[in-house]
Design a protein around this motif. Sequence first.
Motif, PDB file in Angstrom:
ATOM      1  N   VAL A 130       0.897  -1.277  -0.040  1.00 59.08           N
ATOM      2  CA  VAL A 130       0.045  -0.007  -0.159  1.00 59.08           C
ATOM      3  C   VAL A 130       1.075   1.121   0.062  1.00 59.08           C
ATOM      4  O   VAL A 130       1.472   1.659   1.075  1.00 59.08           O
ATOM      5  N   THR A 156       1.671   4.213   0.488  1.00 61.65           N
ATOM      6  CA  THR A 156       1.452   5.488   1.134  1.00 61.65           C
ATOM      7  C   THR A 156       2.699   6.285   1.339  1.00 61.65           C
ATOM      8  O   THR A 156       2.560   7.598   1.539  1.00 61.65           O
ATOM      9  N   SER A 190      -1.198   9.912  -1.168  1.00 64.31           N
ATOM     10  CA  SER A 190      -1.887  10.146   0.034  1.00 64.31           C
ATOM     11  C   SER A 190      -2.785   8.716   0.520  1.00 64.31           C
ATOM     12  O   SER A 190      -3.125   8.198  -0.276  1.00 64.31           O
ATOM     13  N   ARG A 191      -2.712   8.759   1.847  1.00 59.99           N
ATOM     14  CA  ARG A 191      -3.454   7.657   2.315  1.00 59.99           C
ATOM     15  C   ARG A 191      -4.916   7.798   2.090  1.00 59.99           C
ATOM     16  O   ARG A 191      -5.862   6.652   2.157  1.00 59.99           O
ATOM     17  N   PHE A 242      -9.934   4.926   2.146  1.00 56.27           N
ATOM     18  CA  PHE A 242      -8.730   4.728   2.502  1.00 56.27           C
ATOM     19  C   PHE A 242      -8.022   4.254   1.298  1.00 56.27           C
ATOM     20  O   PHE A 242      -8.807   3.348   0.260  1.00 56.27           O
ATOM     21  N   LEU A 243      -6.657   4.335   1.065  1.00 52.79           N
ATOM     22  CA  LEU A 243      -6.099   3.743  -0.096  1.00 52.79           C
ATOM     23  C   LEU A 243      -5.998   2.417  -0.176  1.00 52.79           C
ATOM     24  O   LEU A 243      -6.146   1.921  -1.252  1.00 52.79           O
ATOM     25  N   GLU A 244      -6.000   1.823   0.934  1.00 49.00           N
ATOM     26  CA  GLU A 244      -5.840   0.198   0.909  1.00 49.00           C
ATOM     27  C   GLU A 244      -7.316  -0.326   0.309  1.00 49.00           C
ATOM     28  O   GLU A 244      -7.313  -1.306  -0.203  1.00 49.00           O
ATOM     29  N   ASN A 250      -5.415  -6.482   5.973  1.00 47.66           N
ATOM     30  CA  ASN A 250      -4.517  -5.277   6.261  1.00 47.66           C
ATOM     31  C   ASN A 250      -3.544  -5.979   7.213  1.00 47.66           C
ATOM     32  O   ASN A 250      -3.997  -6.463   8.199  1.00 47.66           O
ATOM     33  N   HIS A 288      -8.227  -1.316  10.119  1.00 46.48           N
ATOM     34  CA  HIS A 288      -7.141  -0.291   9.489  1.00 46.48           C
ATOM     35  C   HIS A 288      -6.055   0.052  10.495  1.00 46.48           C
ATOM     36  O   HIS A 288      -6.199   0.408  11.731  1.00 46.48           O
ATOM     37  N   ASN A 324      -2.203   2.169  11.005  1.00 46.02           N
ATOM     38  CA  ASN A 324      -1.308   3.286  10.640  1.00 46.02           C
ATOM     39  C   ASN A 324      -2.194   4.725  10.968  1.00 46.02           C
ATOM     40  O   ASN A 324      -2.422   5.310  10.132  1.00 46.02           O
ATOM     41  N   ASP A 341      -2.010   8.483  10.459  1.00 44.65           N
ATOM     42  CA  ASP A 341      -2.354   9.118   9.306  1.00 44.65           C
ATOM     43  C   ASP A 341      -3.857  10.117   9.404  1.00 44.65           C
ATOM     44  O   ASP A 341      -3.917  11.027   8.575  1.00 44.65           O
TER      45      ASP A 341
END
Length: 675
Positions: free
Chosen positions: A166, A168, A172-173, A187-189, A210, A279, A281, A284
Motif C-alpha cells: 500500500v 502511502t 496520499s493515504r 482509504f487507499l488500501e 491489512n 485499518h 497506521n 495518518d
Amino acid sequence: MAEYRFFDRDISWLSFNERVLMEAEDQSLPLMERIRFLSIYSSNLDEFYRVRMPVLQKKAGGAQSDRIFEQASSIIDIQQNRYGEVLVNSIIPELDTLGFHFCYREKIPDILLPRVNEYFFSQVAGLMQPVFLDSGNVVFPENNMLYLAVILNLEPGGERLALVNVPTNHISRFYKVRSENQDYILFLEDIIKQNLKSLFPTAVNIQAYNIKVTRDAELDLVDEDGEDITEKFEKQLNKRDLGYATRFLYQPGLPPRHLKNIIDTLDLKSTSVVAGGEHHNLKDLASLPIWDASLSYPRRDAVNPLKSDNQTNTLFEKLADRDILVHPPYQRYDTVLRFFNEAAIDPTVQEIYTTMYRVAHDSKIALALISAARNGKQVTVLLELKARFDEANNIHWGKKMKSAGVKIVHSVNALKIHAKLALVKRKHETLPFLGLFATGNLNESTARFYTDHVLLTANQPMLAESERLFLFLRKKKKPEITDVIPFQHLLVAQFNLQTRFLALIDREIAHANQGLPSGITIKLNNLEEEVMISKLYEASNAGVQINLIVRSICRIVPGLPTQSEHITVRRIVDRYLEHGRVFIFHNNGAPEIFMGSTDWMNRNIYRRIEVCFPIYDDNLKHELMHLISLQMEDTAKAVLIDRNLTNKRFDQSEKGVASQEAIYQYLSGSASSDH
C-alpha cells in the motif's frame, strides 16, 4: 538508599499516552483537534513498539520482567479498545453530520466505483508491486508500511498467498470524492482491495487483510571519527528499517492457517502478534482531507517579546541593558532567529558557537550560520547525529554547513550533546560575550507548538562558563573525573548538575527541619532517575511541599504515607506540547530558579551533556513564577497522577483554568500595544 516505591518507566509512559487519548475523547474540543490527538496516540504507540517493546522483550524471562511485558500489553489492548470506541461512536458520526462520510470498516459505495476505479488506474496502479509468498523470493516488509495479505483461490490450482504493498510513501493515504452533495473519504488500501482482480486476473476468489510490521529502531553504532563519519552513520540509518520485528499487526478475520503461514514465511516467530483494527497506521488521520478552520483551534498569533521602546536598537544593544526571556509558542521565535541573524552580519562578531540537536527541515538558523561562516566568522556547531528519527535531516544540514566553512563537531557515540545553548564572541571591551540558553531545541518549526523558554543574556560570568564548556566539547571526549571545569553558575551534566540539584534539595530539607519556609516546584518532561526521586522522597518526609508537573514518564509515586505525603504530580496535555524544564527552590523566601535542557532520567544525568542555567533578573523570575503558578492552578487541562498511576481529572462542574490559554492572555497583556 531507603526502600522506596517507584512506578515502572514504561507503564508510566503508557499512562501518558492514555492522557493523550483522553483529549481525543473530550467532546468540547474542535473535531479536527480530537482527530489529531488520535493521530498522536497512534504515532506514540508506534514509537513505543519501535523503541521500548524491544527492551521489554529482551528482558522477558524473569518473573518481574514478564509481568511488566504482560501488563504493558494488557494496557495497550484496553487503550486500543477505547480508541476504537471514540473513533467509531463519536468522531465518525460527527464527521457524517458535517457532510464528510468517512468509509471506515465499510464497503465502498457502488455509486463511487467508476471514479474510484479511474483513480486507481491513473494514480495507483503503477505503484503496485505484488509478490507471492510461496515463490521462493525473499520478502521483507518495510517498517510500519502497510500491506495487504491477499488469499487467492486459483481453482483448479488451489490457493496462493500474496503480499501487496500500500504505497502511502508515494501517494496520499486518503482519497476524497464528492457525490450527491456528500464528500466521501476513502482509504487507499480499500481502493486497492477493490481493484485486486486487475492484479490477479486468474483468481476465482480473492480475500484481502491489512497487515503491518513494526521494527526495532535501535542503531548499532561504534565510536569512530574521521572525514567519513557521516557516511558510516548513514549506512547505519539505512539499516534501521531492517531491524528485527517487534510487532506484527493484522486485521481480525485472517484465517489462522494463513496467519501462521505469514508468520513463518516472514520470520516473525519471536514477534508480538497483535490483532488490530481493520485499518492500521491511524497516525495518518491527521492528514484527513478536511480543510475547515472552524474544526480546529482558533488562530492564536504569537506575541512579540520585545518591548516597544527603542525599536531601532539591535537585539545585541538591547541585551546590553537587560536579559530577555522568550516563551515560544506564545511569543514569537523571531527573537531567537534575530540573535543568529545579527551575529551573522555584525562586524564585531569573531566567533559563534552553538549546539544543534534537532535541526528544522528548512532551518533559518543553519542558513544564518552558513552566512556567518561565509562572512569570515569562525563558526562551530556541535551537531548531534544521534537525535532519534532526525538523524538524516541533521546529516543533510551538517554537510551543507560544513561545505560553507562551518566547523562541525559530532559527539562520541556514548555521549549525546543534548544541551541547548549558543555563544557569540566579539570585539567588545566590556561585553565580549552574548549568548542564549534554552529548554528546547533551536528549531523554529517545533517552536510553533512546543512550549519552551529561551534566555538571551549578556551575563559575562555565565557566558564565560559556556565558552569553557564549548571548548571542552570541541575535544570530542567523554568527561572524566580529572576533567574539572569550575562551573559556578551553570549546572552541567557529567560535571556538577546532579550534585548541585541534590544540594539544592538538601537546603530545602534543612530549612524545613529548622522550621523555616520551604518548597520545591519542578516542571519536567520525564522523571525517572532513582537517586533524584529518592532525594525528593526524603524532602517530603522532612515536610517540604513538592509540586511537580511531569508530562510523560513519571516514576515518582505521590501521596504515600512515610514516603511522599507532601508530593503532588500534575500532567498537562493541551494544544501545545509541554516541553520546558523549570526548577524552583523556595530558599526561605529568596527563590532560586533554574531552567534547562535536562529531564531527570538516567540518560540525561549519566550519559548526556545537559545544561541548566539560573534566572537572575528579578522581573524575569516574577514572570516565570507566575507562568508556573498558572499551570499549578490548571483544572481544565491538567490531571493529577495518584498513587495508582491514574490520570484523575479535576471536578468539571465549574469552568476551570486552562493554563495554556491563561498564559497566552497574560503574555499578550504584558506585551506592548503595537503587538
